[in-house]
Design a protein around this motif. Structure first.
Motif, PDB file in Angstrom:
ATOM      1  N   ALA A   1      -2.233   8.679  -9.925  1.00 52.29           N
ATOM      2  CA  ALA A   1      -1.502   8.352  -8.699  1.00 52.29           C
ATOM      3  C   ALA A   1      -0.939   6.939  -8.753  1.00 52.29           C
ATOM      4  N   ILE A   2      -1.735   5.997  -9.272  1.00 48.68           N
ATOM      5  CA  ILE A   2      -1.257   4.617  -9.377  1.00 48.68           C
ATOM      6  C   ILE A   2      -0.083   4.532 -10.355  1.00 48.68           C
TER       7      ILE A   2
ATOM      8  N   VAL B   1       0.524   2.951  -3.778  1.00 51.18           N
ATOM      9  CA  VAL B   1      -0.613   3.869  -3.754  1.00 51.18           C
ATOM     10  C   VAL B   1      -0.226   5.256  -3.259  1.00 51.18           C
TER      11      VAL B   1
ATOM     12  N   THR C   1       0.827  -1.209   0.000  1.00 56.41           N
ATOM     13  CA  THR C   1       0.000   0.000   0.000  1.00 56.41           C
ATOM     14  C   THR C   1       0.857   1.253   0.000  1.00 56.41           C
TER      15      THR C   1
ATOM     16  N   PHE D   1      -0.159   9.850  -4.737  1.00 59.53           N
ATOM     17  CA  PHE D   1      -1.021  10.881  -4.163  1.00 59.53           C
ATOM     18  C   PHE D   1      -0.192  11.987  -3.516  1.00 59.53           C
TER      19      PHE D   1
ATOM     20  N   GLN E   1       1.210  14.202  -6.269  1.00 60.91           N
ATOM     21  CA  GLN E   1       0.192  15.075  -6.849  1.00 60.91           C
ATOM     22  C   GLN E   1      -0.188  16.217  -5.912  1.00 60.91           C
TER      23      GLN E   1
ATOM     24  N   ARG F   1      -7.344  11.257 -11.343  1.00 59.60           N
ATOM     25  CA  ARG F   1      -6.356  11.455 -10.282  1.00 59.60           C
ATOM     26  C   ARG F   1      -5.920  10.125  -9.682  1.00 59.60           C
ATOM     27  N   ILE F   2      -6.870   9.202  -9.503  1.00 61.47           N
ATOM     28  CA  ILE F   2      -6.525   7.898  -8.933  1.00 61.47           C
ATOM     29  C   ILE F   2      -5.624   7.123  -9.888  1.00 61.47           C
TER      30      ILE F   2
ATOM     31  N   ILE G   1     -11.786  12.734 -10.312  1.00 60.96           N
ATOM     32  CA  ILE G   1     -11.262  11.842  -9.273  1.00 60.96           C
ATOM     33  C   ILE G   1     -10.724  10.552  -9.873  1.00 60.96           C
ATOM     34  N   THR G   2     -11.405  10.027 -10.915  1.00 57.16           N
ATOM     35  CA  THR G   2     -10.925   8.796 -11.548  1.00 57.16           C
ATOM     36  C   THR G   2      -9.556   9.001 -12.176  1.00 57.16           C
TER      37      THR G   2
END
Length: 231
Positions: free
Chosen positions: A47-48, A17, A13, A21, A24, A43-44, A40-41
């Protein structure tokens, strides 16, 4: 989403993950938001992707140490302080430092010239400009200058945009904080700095003309007679 219940899951994690984040958040704090940051999608997924890059770099740097260290859970119990420090560095410190370095580099003149060349090449290939608004283009890395604003009802505002001034960024409403307010008449002629001024906020959402004046000599003759850069 389940809570990690083992040392291995916690490390996964932290490495896969959180770094993305953190990167960003620091980048947005230092360089402003872009349209992609509003979804949000996106950004996720970003981030990944960023976290995966960090993870690959970590494996490339210390991969042999991990394979030679045996069971991670056993090692974590034997050396909890060491693994706690490594986790803190990998998940938070390194991504934050990289984001700061990235934002600092983009503000340098040598990077700005290179970035503009890449942007022009990208525009030729795709016909798409990734910058969200002309406002962000104008005030990104703007040097100290005079600002003159005219609203749709014909009212003029002016000020000195210096090191302590501020311009909002996408997607916030267009507003300026100028650290010194400057007198201006109904025809847009700038006068002297307003005595005792400690700054002014200009709402530019209703503006039809915003002019950035690096020096009085750049304006037509007589427009800024007597105006000097505030000290």
């Amino acid at each position: 989403m389940s809570i990690p219940d083992s040392i291995t899951q916690v490390l996964v994690t932290l490495v896969l993950v959180i770094p993305g984040f953190v990167f960003q958040i620091v980048r947005i704090r230092m360089h402003g938001r872009s349209p992609a940051d509003e979804e949000i999608t996106t950004r996720i997924l970003t981030a990944i992707a960023i976290s995966t890059i960090f993870a690959l770099v970590y494996v490339g740097v210390i991969g042999s140490d991990l394979t030679n260290s045996g069971d991670l859970q056993v090692q974590a119990r034997l050396h909890p302080r060491r693994w706690a420090i490594l986790g803190l560095l990998a998940a938070f410190v390194v991504p934050a430092v990289v984001a700061c370095a990235y934002s600092w580099a983009r503000q340098r003149e040598w990077w700005a010239g290179r970035d503009s060349r890449f942007t022009r090449l990208f525009d030729r290939l795709t016909r798409i400009d990734p910058r969200p608004t002309a406002w962000d283009v104008a005030f990104n890395n703007l040097s100290e200058c005079f600002v003159r604003v005219r609203t749709r009802d014909g009212t003029w505002y002016a000020g000195w945009f210096g090191g302590r001034s501020y311009a909002s960024s996408y997607p916030d409403p267009h507003t300026l904080f100028v650290e010194v307010a400057i007198d201006i008449d109904e025809n847009g002629k700038l006068g002297a700095p307003i005595e005792g001024s400690t700054g002014a906020v200009i709402d530019c959402s209703n503006a039809d003309w915003i002019e950035l004046l690096v020096s009085p000599e750049q304006v037509e003759s007589g427009t800024m007679v007597g105006t000097e850069v505030p000290q």
